[in-house]
Design a protein around this motif. Structure first.
Motif, PDB file in Angstrom:
ATOM      1  N   ASN A 188       0.833  -1.204   0.000  1.00 40.84           N
ATOM      2  CA  ASN A 188       0.000   0.000   0.000  1.00 40.84           C
ATOM      3  C   ASN A 188       0.867   1.254   0.000  1.00 40.84           C
ATOM      4  OD1 ASN A 188      -2.525   1.714   0.737  1.00 40.84           O
ATOM      5  ND2 ASN A 188      -1.127   2.079   2.432  1.00 40.84           N
ATOM      6  N   LEU A 189       1.843   1.297   0.901  1.00 40.11           N
ATOM      7  CA  LEU A 189       2.706   2.475   1.010  1.00 40.11           C
ATOM      8  C   LEU A 189       3.468   2.716  -0.284  1.00 40.11           C
ATOM      9  CD1 LEU A 189       3.792   4.647   2.988  1.00 40.11           C
ATOM     10  CD2 LEU A 189       5.646   3.063   3.531  1.00 40.11           C
ATOM     11  N   TYR A 190       3.998   1.641  -0.847  1.00 41.20           N
ATOM     12  CA  TYR A 190       4.789   1.801  -2.070  1.00 41.20           C
ATOM     13  C   TYR A 190       3.907   2.180  -3.252  1.00 41.20           C
ATOM     14  CZ  TYR A 190       8.088   0.945  -5.804  1.00 41.20           C
ATOM     15  OH  TYR A 190       8.892   1.111  -6.894  1.00 41.20           O
ATOM     16  N   TYR A 232      -3.838   9.872  -1.972  1.00 32.75           N
ATOM     17  CA  TYR A 232      -2.497   9.814  -1.401  1.00 32.75           C
ATOM     18  C   TYR A 232      -2.576   9.904   0.126  1.00 32.75           C
ATOM     19  CZ  TYR A 232       2.432  11.107  -0.634  1.00 32.75           C
ATOM     20  OH  TYR A 232       3.739  11.158  -0.208  1.00 32.75           O
ATOM     21  N   ARG A 233      -3.351  10.849   0.641  1.00 33.76           N
ATOM     22  CA  ARG A 233      -3.466  11.025   2.091  1.00 33.76           C
ATOM     23  C   ARG A 233      -4.219   9.861   2.744  1.00 33.76           C
ATOM     24  NH1 ARG A 233      -5.143  16.174   0.501  1.00 33.76           N
ATOM     25  NH2 ARG A 233      -7.216  15.785   1.383  1.00 33.76           N
ATOM     26  N   GLU A 234      -5.246   9.368   2.059  1.00 34.81           N
ATOM     27  CA  GLU A 234      -5.988   8.235   2.604  1.00 34.81           C
ATOM     28  C   GLU A 234      -5.086   7.015   2.743  1.00 34.81           C
ATOM     29  OE1 GLU A 234      -9.966   5.500   1.668  1.00 34.81           O
ATOM     30  OE2 GLU A 234      -9.352   7.074   0.264  1.00 34.81           O
ATOM     31  N   ALA A 235      -4.242   6.793   1.753  1.00 32.34           N
ATOM     32  CA  ALA A 235      -3.345   5.636   1.791  1.00 32.34           C
ATOM     33  C   ALA A 235      -2.365   5.729   2.951  1.00 32.34           C
ATOM     34  CB  ALA A 235      -2.597   5.514   0.466  1.00 32.34           C
ATOM     35  N   TYR A 250      -9.497  -2.472   5.882  1.00 30.46           N
ATOM     36  CA  TYR A 250      -8.593  -2.596   4.737  1.00 30.46           C
ATOM     37  C   TYR A 250      -9.301  -3.289   3.570  1.00 30.46           C
ATOM     38  CZ  TYR A 250      -4.301  -3.605   2.125  1.00 30.46           C
ATOM     39  OH  TYR A 250      -3.336  -3.669   1.160  1.00 30.46           O
ATOM     40  N   VAL A 251     -10.083  -4.313   3.850  1.00 32.21           N
ATOM     41  CA  VAL A 251     -10.838  -5.018   2.817  1.00 32.21           C
ATOM     42  C   VAL A 251     -11.760  -4.042   2.089  1.00 32.21           C
ATOM     43  CG1 VAL A 251     -12.666  -6.732   2.440  1.00 32.21           C
ATOM     44  CG2 VAL A 251     -10.688  -7.304   3.878  1.00 32.21           C
ATOM     45  N   GLU A 252     -12.444  -3.178   2.848  1.00 38.55           N
ATOM     46  CA  GLU A 252     -13.325  -2.188   2.226  1.00 38.55           C
ATOM     47  C   GLU A 252     -12.528  -1.230   1.345  1.00 38.55           C
ATOM     48  OE1 GLU A 252     -16.435   1.093   3.919  1.00 38.55           O
ATOM     49  OE2 GLU A 252     -16.945  -1.029   3.967  1.00 38.55           O
ATOM     50  N   PHE A 253     -11.366  -0.837   1.813  1.00 42.58           N
ATOM     51  CA  PHE A 253     -10.473   0.038   1.049  1.00 42.58           C
ATOM     52  C   PHE A 253     -10.085  -0.601  -0.283  1.00 42.58           C
ATOM     53  CE2 PHE A 253      -5.880   1.183   0.398  1.00 42.58           C
ATOM     54  CZ  PHE A 253      -6.040   2.531   0.089  1.00 42.58           C
TER      55      PHE A 253
END
Length: 595
Positions: A117-119, A175-178, A226-229
């Motif tokens: 996710n971060l990358y 970007y901020r949500e991640a 996270y699943v919802e994301f």
């Protein structure tokens, strides 16, 4: 840097991006770009740092191996700790309790979710954001403004340009949500392994985590968010990556190389895994990420014994002296198979610092290869997820309800969440005009799908862990003794791909220890036969679609090719350009500094 008259005629320009990293600033890409033909003519991948873990591991107590090797990396240290624990389990002939294995699987699944996710969103995503596209391909951005997003109803962004704007660093909504998501996934990891990124509760024989219903419930609540994301992320990235194929005909060639993929498997099944080398082929096939070697799109083998015996460490253009003629630690594996002199069990690390010379030695990275009985193959990891999904799909072994490998694809079923219904995604083996495709966009796409895959696996793992606790099976560790002599190996997947730890114990101490993470495979240099490494191979012949002239050239297509493998990214990139006999350093105050 200089160019010959012939190079001047073809506008062949030497360029360098150094460093391209996330951690230690040691990866550099040196290329010759043909601006007349709009392609990269030549590429060299370099590393300027020597680590030496294989040297100072000698003589250590093997029980310290996972604590020491975790410090190889400040990003995937837990992957090293896990692999070292697997390695030690084999050496000590210890089988952890089921609950201990489920906890390790949950920790590693959280690490995949966190790091990918971060990358994907905060680092490589910048290469596809509105600011970057505006500066490199303004014509493409104009088209993105006019292009409706096919899955807008699922992710909420009306146009492709809206997706690009959401990826803008610091100010973009997505970007901020991640960034917030990366926080919760790191919390999930710490619930299982104590500390990120150097675990405090992982040991040979199991884990020290106190297993309660509450700790797994805390993990599960974060996992469901996270699943919802992911139900929004997968269709969003499909829209973005598909757009680039449509907007830039021929973009499938960016970062493309022959399909030579390696996956060592991940997530052991405690019902089958006893960590004994003699049974490794069987329990390896039962992993929840199937091991395998893919050549030209086809599965060559999924047998971990064959995978192990086929590993060769070549030197070629790296700063080391050869060890031919030195002591051979292992002549035969525990099954009686002969072990090659260039296998990691028999490797001697003999550093030889010297001046960089692209006609001879130019990097500290060695050249791992896999021998198929005929050829020494320069395998890559596809950034990790591409190889993992491809191998799992073709192996057809995994079927746990949330995940099903079909033999040609992987079905990922995400259950109903707070605001979104159940959703099924299918990752399909990428093809282009009937040929298997491994390129920059498909490595990135696979990274998105594997985030959903890791989440689905974690749902299954937490169910199994809770079932153990409710049945009163709360033991998480089994005792062991360190033998005087042993030969062992651990196999797993680091975030970026294949990871193996090879150990020889003599007189109760480590006599030889060699960890092989994904970077040596992906960033390897030209070997003794002149075969380029995957970064080099993927960048060479990559077409250039960037609209900027040489004077303001950013190299975005080259960067996308390299970053698709998930290397360490930049603290900053320095670019210089030579023409004729004049060496000039180019500084563009308007350059987008995230490059």
């Amino acid at each position: 840097m200089t160019t010959s008259p012939e190079q001047e005629d073809s506008k062949l320009v030497e360029m360098a991006w150094d460093p391209i990293t996330r951690i230690v600033g040691s990866l550099g890409i040196y290329a010759k770009v043909d601006f007349a033909e709009r392609r990269v003519a030549e590429c060299y991948s370099t590393s300027s740092i020597f680590r030496g873990y294989s040297i100072f591991m000698k003589g250590k107590d093997p029980r310290d191996a996972h604590f020491i090797t975790s410090r190889i990396c400040g990003i995937c240290g837990d992957n090293h700790a896990t692999c070292s624990v697997y390695n030690q389990n084999m050496a000590y002939d210890v089988r952890p309790p089921h609950l201990g294995e489920w906890i390790i699987n949950l920790g590693e699944a959280a690490e995949f979710m966190f790091d990918h996710n971060l990358y994907q969103e905060n680092l490589v995503g910048v290469d596809y954001c509105e600011k970057m596209v505006r500066e490199t391909n303004p014509g493409v951005l104009s088209q993105a403004e006019r292009t409706p997003a096919p899955h807008a109803g699922e992710h909420g962004y009306k146009t492709i340009a809206d997706i690009m704007r959401s990826l803008n660093p610091l100010e973009g909504e997505f970007y901020r949500e991640a960034l917030q998501v990366s926080r919760s996934t790191r919390e999930m990891f710490c619930l299982m392994e104590g500390r990120h990124v150097h675990p405090s509760t992982l040991y040979p024989g199991g884990v020290g985590t106190v297993a309660t219903v509450q700790v797994f419930t805390d993990y599960l609540t974060r996992l469901m968010r996270y699943v919802e994301f992911m139900k929004r992320v997968v269709p969003m990235h499909d829209d973005l990556f598909d757009f680039f194929y449509d907007a830039l005909p021929g973009y499938q060639e960016v970062g493309r190389r022959r399909v030579l993929l390696g996956c060592w498997g991940a997530f052991n099944d405690p019902d089958h895994c006893d960590f004994r080398y003699q049974n490794m082929a069987d329990w390896g096939r039962k992993m929840f990420v199937s091991p395998g070697i893919i050549v030209d799109g086809q599965l060559v083998t999924g047998n971990l014994v064959d995978i192990n015996l086929g590993i060769r460490i070549l030197l070629g253009s790296s700063y080391y002296d050869d060890w031919v003629g030195q002591e051979k630690f292992v002549t035969h594996d525990p099954l009686g198979n002969p072990v090659d002199e260039r296998h990691p069990w028999n490797q001697h690390t003999i550093p030889h610092p010297q001046k960089r010379d692209f006609t001879d030695k130019y990097s500290w990275v060695m050249s791992p290869r896999w021998f198929d009985g005929k050829d020494l193959l320069a395998l890559d990891t596809g950034g990790g997820p591409l190889a993992r999904l491809w191998s799992t799909a073709l192996s057809g072994q995994v079927d746990i309800g949330y995940i099903r490998a079909t033999g040609h694809s992987v079905m990922i079923n995400l259950p109903k969440t707070m605001t979104l219904p159940e959703k099924t995604f299918e990752w399909k083996i990428p093809m282009w005009n009937g040929e298997p495709l491994s390129n920059a966009l498909e490595r990135n796409r696979a990274r998105t799908y594997f985030q959903a895959y890791a989440a689905a696996c974690a749902l299954y793992f937490v169910e199994q862990a809770l079932a153990e606790v409710r049945q009163g099976n709360t033991q998480t560790w089994a005792p062991f003794t360190v033998p005087e002599e042993a030969v062992s190996v651990g196999f797993t997947e680091a975030v970026r791909g294949v990871l193996s730890h090879h150990m020889v114990i003599r007189n109760g101490k480590i006599a030889n220890y060699h960890p092989y993470p994904p970077t040596p495979w992906n960033a390897s240099v030209r070997d003794m036969h002149g075969t380029p490494g995957p970064y080099e191979d993927a960048v060479q012949n990559t077409p250039i679609f960037e609209e900027n002239p040489p004077e303001t050239f950013k190299g975005i297509d080259i960067m996308r090719a390299v970053r698709s493998f998930d290397p360490c990214l930049p603290c900053g990139v320095h670019m210089y350009l030579g023409k004729g006999n004049e060496l000039r350093t180019l500084h563009n105050p308007h350059a987008f500094t995230t490059l």
